[in-house]
Each structure stands twice: as C-alpha cells, then as structure tokens.
Design an enzyme around this catalytic site. Structure first.
Site, mmCIF file in Angstrom:
data_model
loop_
_atom_site.group_PDB
_atom_site.id
_atom_site.type_symbol
_atom_site.label_atom_id
_atom_site.label_comp_id
_atom_site.label_asym_id
_atom_site.label_seq_id
_atom_site.Cartn_x
_atom_site.Cartn_y
_atom_site.Cartn_z
ATOM 1 N N CYS A 225 13.461 10.472 8.310
ATOM 2 C CA CYS A 225 13.142 10.019 9.668
ATOM 3 C C CYS A 225 14.309 10.157 10.626
ATOM 4 C CB CYS A 225 12.648 8.576 9.630
ATOM 5 S SG CYS A 225 13.809 7.429 8.842
ATOM 6 N N GLU B 79 8.592 16.076 16.281
ATOM 7 C CA GLU B 79 9.179 15.842 14.960
ATOM 8 C C GLU B 79 8.549 16.791 13.945
ATOM 9 O OE1 GLU B 79 10.449 12.067 12.210
ATOM 10 O OE2 GLU B 79 8.454 12.021 13.122
ATOM 11 N N LYS C 5 0.863 -1.176 0.000
ATOM 12 C CA LYS C 5 0.000 0.000 0.000
ATOM 13 C C LYS C 5 0.902 1.229 0.000
ATOM 14 C CE LYS C 5 -1.987 2.941 2.139
ATOM 15 N NZ LYS C 5 -1.957 4.437 1.915
ATOM 16 N N GLU D 260 8.942 1.058 11.537
ATOM 17 C CA GLU D 260 10.039 2.022 11.477
ATOM 18 C C GLU D 260 9.389 3.392 11.475
ATOM 19 O OE1 GLU D 260 12.083 4.839 10.569
ATOM 20 O OE2 GLU D 260 12.132 4.094 8.507
#
Length: 486
Positions: free
Chosen positions: A289, A386, A179, A255
C-alpha cells in the site's frame, strides 16, 4: 515442497466447523495458477453465528471480560511465542498462498513477533484521567472496550495484518470476527489454531472465510458489530464506511490505498537512493500500500538516475518465491496479473518510455517483469491510479516548491519519502507533504511503536503506536456528587 494445509474450515467459538451452506471455494497458487485447497465458504448465516459467539464472549460476566488486563496481555504474548515457534511453517504457507518471497515472509514474521510483544505489553497500560470539574464533584474517565470488532484482512499481508489487528483489539478487551481475503485465507486459519492453543476463551476470536459481497457485507452491516477495521482498497473502504452507518453507528478504522511520492533531490547519494527507490516499488511485486509509485527525480540527476534505475531493475532475479535466491515473485492472482499488465499498456500508449520490463515473465503463473517507465507526466494514468504492481514511474521536476505541489496533487495520502542531504529541505518536506507516514533518506521504515495510517482517501485512524489500543475503546466520563460537608 508444498507446505501441509491443515485448516480449511471456519473457526467459530473455538470450533472448526463447515459453513452452514456446505459450500467451499478454491484458493490458488500464484506460482503456477493451480488450485492448492478448497476452503469453507462462509456467508451471512456463518457471520451471524460468529458474531453471536463474539457477543457472548464479550458479556460483562464472561471469562474474557472478567480477566485481568495483565492476563490478557500474557495470553497475547503466548500467541506471539507460538507464532515464533511455527514461523517456518507460517512463512512457507504465506508464500505458497500469496506469492510473497519465502525469504521476505520469514523477515516479516520476525518483525511481527516484535509487534505482538509490543501490543501485549499495552494491555494493562491504558489509563483514564481525573478531572478537576467545577462544583462538589469527583469526575474521571474510564476507557472501555467498544465491543465486537470486525477485522477485514487484505491479501498482500495476511499474517502481518491479522496479528496487528487481532492483538490490538484483544489488548483493548474486545472480541473479534476476522474475515480474511478470499484470495489468501490459509494463514488466517493457521493463526486461529494458535489462538486456540494459546488458551483464549471460546468466542473471543472467530475466523470466517468468504467473499466480500456475501460474508464481508454481512459482517459490516451486522447490528451487533461495534467496530470495523479494514485494510484494502479505497473503493471497498468507502462502501464499508457507508455500511457502518446502516444499522448502528460503528466505529471505523480504514487503512486504504496510496499513490505515494518519493522525491530524489539533486544532492542525493544515488548509490543509496537508487536501490531504496527500487525496493520501495518492487518489494512484494509492488503489492504494498505504501509503494513509492510516483518517483520524482530532480532534473540535474534525472538522466543518470534513470540509467541506474533501469540497470537495477534488469538485474533483479525473477522466479519461484520458495527459491532463496529469487528476488521477485508473482502477482497474487490472475485478476491482479491482468490488471497490472493493462496499466503497463496504458503507460506505453500514453507516451511514457518503457525502458525495462513491461511484459509477462515465463509462460505459467502470474509473473510480471520489474518495469521502469521514464518521462512520465502527472496526467498519465500510471501516475494517477494505484497500480499495485511492479511498475516504477519516474517523473522529472525542477524545484522543491514545484515537486511539493505535485506530490500533494492526489486524493491519496498514505506515505511519502525524500532523499536529500539538506536538513532544511528534509524538514520542510516532512512538514508540508500530505501523508501519514514520511521517510527521509530511507523508505518503508516501520515498527510496532510507530503509528501507521493515512490522510485523505488513504484512510481513517491509526494502527500501531503507543495509543493503538485506544482505537478499540470508548471513553466514558463519570461524575460523582460529593457531600458539601463531611
């Protein structure tokens, strides 16, 4: 010139099909916000078809399951060759869809070709053990593929993550349903075409475009999915972990995000540390990330470092990602564009000094200037959350013990780095910092043979490395009674 968009449908059972509903959704260019394609919008009905195809392909008597492990590896290697052949087109398509610099996309594709070759070589290397069990027993372990794997991709590195996840799952012998992120479906579809060209059997790889709340939810809740591998935000990762226990106990690899600390000690070489620190946060417009979004600089060099960091940020050329001279492109879409600008305003309001950037660049597209904040404190929003944008937050510290405590004072634990010429400092930092990936006098040093993953809220499990294939396997223990006498 825009690359040709060849594939916009769903890829199920090695066939290009429209969604059951007939719906499509737009994907846009980060450069100017224009719609560049409409792709089929999959939902639960399409996920059901894709999982059913993957389940058939995983049957014990299927072509895929009866294939030798070495042949699986050869097919994966063939896919890697096709990716290399089409690398120019794939890089252009990736850049066009997610705003990454074309030059950077070419570099990542070259690196990813090595990753595919490495993973392909692991397909026939997984081995079980013989066990000296008590009694008259012959005992051993089998490592077998877990089943149908759901692979959910992020928008910041679709090609890289597609190849890493898909090839690892295939090397283990799993079948997969992919996906893609709704923002960036185009390269996943182009890679699906190469999967078919490489000769993988029907149903082994399926790709369903769609939104997280429809296609994603259906996939993560599907009872015939045995494994979920997700790269993305912490918030969605936690929802996926919950979904993994609804209909069955799915294996999960997550992750997730990070708020990674990079420490610059007084003895660091600023000629090296300043550009590394800038690249660690401004690479791909901060949409990474492991971005070094908390930059801790020791007090003895703080003022000098800040001055150099500001000059470096102001020297970065912003522009069209297709231009080979461009060093900084746009954010992926309007949502992220506004989110990052909102964080910049919070930084200003909470008292951090904005010394470079801090605003939109140009009048079209989703461009934000490389931004440098000094005098950031641990309690500020830009130091805690973040941002996923080009915002360098510089914090001052006095002692090593102090900075180690502050570096670990976060719910994240994906990456960390330190610049120092003292080997003892480097070793102590590497040992005690709470992060899955630690870099000394470098940053963003990654490879196919280096395990990658996070501590704490940054994730569960590891990708890459010698044992990555085992993340998609179950261990089966076998004990066979032996006759006492021959």
């Amino acid at each position: 010139m825009a690359p040709q968009i060849k594939y916009t449908k769903l890829f199920i059972d090695n066939e290009w099909v429209d969604s059951v509903s007939g719906k499509t959704f737009p994907t846009t260019s980060p450069h100017d916000g224009s719609v560049i394609a409409h792709v089929s919008e999959g939902d639960k009905a399409d996920i059901d078809l894709a999982v059913a195809a993957a389940k058939r392909a995983f049957h014990r008597n299927s072509e895929w399951r009866l294939m030798d492990a070495s042949e699986r590896g050869a097919l994966i290697a063939k896919l890697g060759e096709l990716v290399q052949r089409d690398s120019q087109y794939l890089a252009e398509l990736e850049s066009y869809n997610n705003g990454g610099l074309l030059s950077a996309m070419k570099h990542f594709l070259s690196a990813q070709s090595k990753t595919v070759r490495y993973i392909a070589s692991l397909a026939d290397k997984t081995q079980g053990d013989t066990i000296p069990a008590d009694g008259e027993l012959f005992s051993y372990t089998l490592k077998q593929p877990v089943g149908v794997a759901a692979l959910i991709l992020p928008w910041n590195g679709p090609i890289m993550i597609f190849l890493s996840k898909v090839c690892t799952a295939l090397a283990a012998g799993c079948t997969v349903v992919v996906k893609p992120a709704e923002q960036t479906p185009l390269t996943a579809l182009a890679l699906a075409a190469l999967v078919a060209e490489a000769g993988f059997p029907k149903g082994v790889v399926n790709v369903v475009n769609g939104y997280g709340e429809t296609a994603g939810v259906a996939l993560t809740h599907h009872p015939d999915v045995a494994k979920i591998s997700f790269t993305g935000s912490v918030e969605v990762g936690k929802l996926i972990q919950q979904a993994a226990g609804v209909n069955n106990l799915k294996r999960v690899c997550l992750e997730l995000g990070g708020k990674s600390p990079l420490v610059i000690m007084n003895d660091a070489d600023l000629n090296i540390a300043v550009p590394f620190a800038a690249n660690a946060i401004f690479l791909h417009q901060g949409q990474v990330c492991v971005a070094a979004s908390r930059l801790f600089v020791q007090s003895g060099i703080y003022d000098k470092f800040v001055e150099a960091a500001v000059k470096y940020a102001q020297s970065i050329k912003i522009g069209n990602p297709a231009d080979p001279t461009t060093q900084h492109g746009p954010q992926v879409d309007e949502v992220m564009f506004k989110k990052v600008l909102g964080y910049i305003e919070k930084g200003k309001k909470e008292g951090a000094r904005c010394l470079a950037g801090g605003k939109r660049f140009g009048t079209t597209g989703y461009y934000i200037e490389p931004t440098v904040f000094a005098d950031v404190t641990d309690d500020m929003t830009i130091a805690k959350e973040e941002i996923f944008g080009p915002v360098q937050s510089i914090l001052k510290f006095e002692t090593f013990e102090e900075v180690l405590e502050r570096a670990n004072n976060t719910s994240y634990g994906l990456a960390a780095g330190i610049f120092t010429t003292n080997i003892n400092t480097a070793l102590q930092f590497s040992k005690h910092v709470e992060a899955g990936n630690v870099w000394v006098n470098t940053y963003l040093a990654m490879g196919a043979n280096i395990p990658f993953g996070g501590f704490k809220d940054s994730g569960i499990g590891r990708e890459n490395g010698l044992h990555c294939v085992e993340e998609y396997m179950e261990v089966k223990s076998v004990a066979i009674a032996l006759p006492k006498k021959l």
